[in-house]
Design a protein around this motif. Structure first.
Motif, mmCIF file in Angstrom:
data_model
loop_
_atom_site.group_PDB
_atom_site.id
_atom_site.type_symbol
_atom_site.label_atom_id
_atom_site.label_comp_id
_atom_site.label_asym_id
_atom_site.label_seq_id
_atom_site.Cartn_x
_atom_site.Cartn_y
_atom_site.Cartn_z
ATOM 1 N N TYR A 126 0.831 -1.208 0.000
ATOM 2 C CA TYR A 126 0.000 0.000 0.000
ATOM 3 C C TYR A 126 0.864 1.256 0.000
ATOM 4 O O TYR A 126 0.566 2.226 -0.715
ATOM 5 C CB TYR A 126 -0.907 -0.010 1.228
ATOM 6 N N LEU A 127 1.934 1.253 0.784
ATOM 7 C CA LEU A 127 2.831 2.409 0.799
ATOM 8 C C LEU A 127 3.533 2.594 -0.544
ATOM 9 O O LEU A 127 3.861 3.717 -0.938
ATOM 10 C CB LEU A 127 3.861 2.265 1.919
ATOM 11 N N ASN A 128 3.766 1.494 -1.250
ATOM 12 C CA ASN A 128 4.384 1.565 -2.581
ATOM 13 C C ASN A 128 3.366 1.770 -3.694
ATOM 14 O O ASN A 128 3.726 1.671 -4.875
ATOM 15 C CB ASN A 128 5.181 0.282 -2.844
ATOM 16 N N GLU A 129 2.115 2.025 -3.297
ATOM 17 C CA GLU A 129 1.020 2.291 -4.240
ATOM 18 C C GLU A 129 0.793 1.116 -5.195
ATOM 19 O O GLU A 129 0.431 1.293 -6.349
ATOM 20 C CB GLU A 129 1.290 3.580 -5.034
ATOM 21 N N GLN A 130 0.983 -0.085 -4.686
ATOM 22 C CA GLN A 130 0.710 -1.276 -5.469
ATOM 23 C C GLN A 130 -0.667 -1.848 -5.176
ATOM 24 O O GLN A 130 -1.177 -2.649 -5.956
ATOM 25 C CB GLN A 130 1.773 -2.348 -5.173
ATOM 26 N N LEU A 131 -1.263 -1.459 -4.053
ATOM 27 C CA LEU A 131 -2.591 -1.913 -3.675
ATOM 28 C C LEU A 131 -3.428 -0.724 -3.240
ATOM 29 O O LEU A 131 -2.898 0.285 -2.761
ATOM 30 C CB LEU A 131 -2.517 -2.925 -2.522
ATOM 31 N N THR A 132 -4.730 -0.847 -3.411
ATOM 32 C CA THR A 132 -5.640 0.160 -2.883
ATOM 33 C C THR A 132 -5.791 -0.041 -1.376
ATOM 34 O O THR A 132 -5.356 -1.056 -0.817
ATOM 35 C CB THR A 132 -7.005 0.059 -3.568
ATOM 36 N N SER A 133 -6.425 0.917 -0.730
ATOM 37 C CA SER A 133 -6.583 0.827 0.718
ATOM 38 C C SER A 133 -7.442 -0.373 1.112
ATOM 39 O O SER A 133 -7.157 -1.059 2.103
ATOM 40 C CB SER A 133 -7.200 2.121 1.252
ATOM 41 N N ALA A 136 -5.360 -3.542 0.583
ATOM 42 C CA ALA A 136 -4.304 -3.619 1.586
ATOM 43 C C ALA A 136 -4.869 -4.038 2.941
ATOM 44 O O ALA A 136 -4.259 -4.839 3.655
ATOM 45 C CB ALA A 136 -3.596 -2.273 1.701
ATOM 46 N N LEU A 137 -6.046 -3.510 3.293
ATOM 47 C CA LEU A 137 -6.676 -3.894 4.556
ATOM 48 C C LEU A 137 -7.042 -5.376 4.551
ATOM 49 O O LEU A 137 -6.863 -6.079 5.556
ATOM 50 C CB LEU A 137 -7.913 -3.033 4.803
ATOM 51 N N HIS A 138 -7.527 -5.854 3.417
ATOM 52 C CA HIS A 138 -7.883 -7.270 3.314
ATOM 53 C C HIS A 138 -6.641 -8.156 3.417
ATOM 54 O O HIS A 138 -6.650 -9.172 4.134
ATOM 55 C CB HIS A 138 -8.606 -7.523 1.989
ATOM 56 N N LYS A 139 -5.578 -7.784 2.749
ATOM 57 C CA LYS A 139 -4.349 -8.577 2.796
ATOM 58 C C LYS A 139 -3.727 -8.558 4.198
ATOM 59 O O LYS A 139 -3.200 -9.572 4.672
ATOM 60 C CB LYS A 139 -3.348 -8.033 1.773
ATOM 61 N N ALA A 140 -3.760 -7.395 4.856
ATOM 62 C CA ALA A 140 -3.159 -7.289 6.190
ATOM 63 C C ALA A 140 -3.967 -8.042 7.242
ATOM 64 O O ALA A 140 -3.403 -8.468 8.260
ATOM 65 C CB ALA A 140 -3.038 -5.823 6.583
#
Length: 257
Positions: A126-133, A136-140
């Motif tokens: 997410y910080l590298n702008e590879q995923l949307t918020s 990123a929340l789902h992956k985390a």
């Protein structure tokens, strides 16, 4: 004839001037930071501006204590430490601050692999702008889901699935957090009380022996707790009790870390 002097503050003029300043067009000052903007992505998802994301994160921080207590190993650790202090007969030693701090650091030690996986899978992309918020929340959240699922008993999970009137899920990974979290907390409390029961037995035996000796000696007015406390502390120190408790608690999560 008295001359009108503008050097003294006329309140009505100041009010008019302030009104004119406030009513200036918004184009006079362009900050360049959109307060609310929703962008529709090519895959149909919606992405919010950084301002809204920061507001959502700051709002979510209010739930951080509940997340730490309910979705990590903190519950089991703090309950076991509280039962241990009661078994020793020490009401205020160690203090609540020390116990909570010890539980927090041991929780951080146990949850480090889970946090690292969440950082690798969700936060860094997410910080590298590879995923949307949202992605990123789902992956985390997936590492926390796997951790709680590994520590939850099937009977507790089936109980809350039945209470929620949900159909059986195809895989355990499909169980939502709304069902998994209460099932996980229930399992953690049961495990903590089981460990606490095993801790209580040796100290209870010391209390029974001391009470029997005092009764045989006719010392009815002397409280057995006062006499047994030094023996319980000595036993706990001789067996290196703190290292044993910390090691047992950490090892009880060994299957998931």
């Amino acid at each position: 004839m008295k001359q009108w002097l503008p050097d003294k503050c006329n309140p009505w003029l100041w009010l008019v001037g302030a009104g004119l300043f406030i009513c200036q067009p918004a184009t006079a000052v362009d900050l360049g930071i959109p307060a609310l903007k929703v962008t529709t992505l090519p895959d149909g998802q919606q992405e919010y501006t950084v301002t809204i994301q920061i507001l959502a994160i700051m709002t979510a921080l209010t739930l951080l204590p509940a997340i730490v207590m309910m979705m990590t190993s903190f519950t089991r650790i703090i309950v076991v430490l509280a039962i241990l202090r009661q078994a020793l007969g020490l009401q205020q030693t160690p203090s609540n601050q020390i116990m909570v701090g010890l539980a927090l650091f041991l929780t951080f030690f146990i949850m480090t692999p889970v946090l690292q996986e969440a950082n690798k899978a969700g936060l860094q992309p997410y910080l590298n702008e590879q995923l949307t918020s949202a992605d990123a929340l789902h992956k985390a959240s997936e590492p926390f889901h796997a951790f709680m699922l590994a520590q939850t008993r099937e009977s507790d999970l089936d109980l809350f699935i039945r209470i929620a009137d949900e159909k059986s899920f195809n895989t355990p990974q499909d169980v939502p957090f709304s069902i998994l979290v209460p099932a996980f907390v229930t399992s953690e409390l049961k495990t903590a009380f089981q460990i606490g029961f095993l801790l209580f037995i040796p100290f209870l035996m010391i209390d029974l022996v001391v009470a029997s000796v005092l009764m045989a000696m006719g010392m009815m007015m002397l409280s057995p707790l006062i006499v047994s406390l030094p023996f319980k502390i000595m036993l706990f120190v001789m067996v290196d009790g703190w290292a044993m408790i910390m090691g047992t608690l950490a090892a009880s999560f060994g299957a998931s870390i």
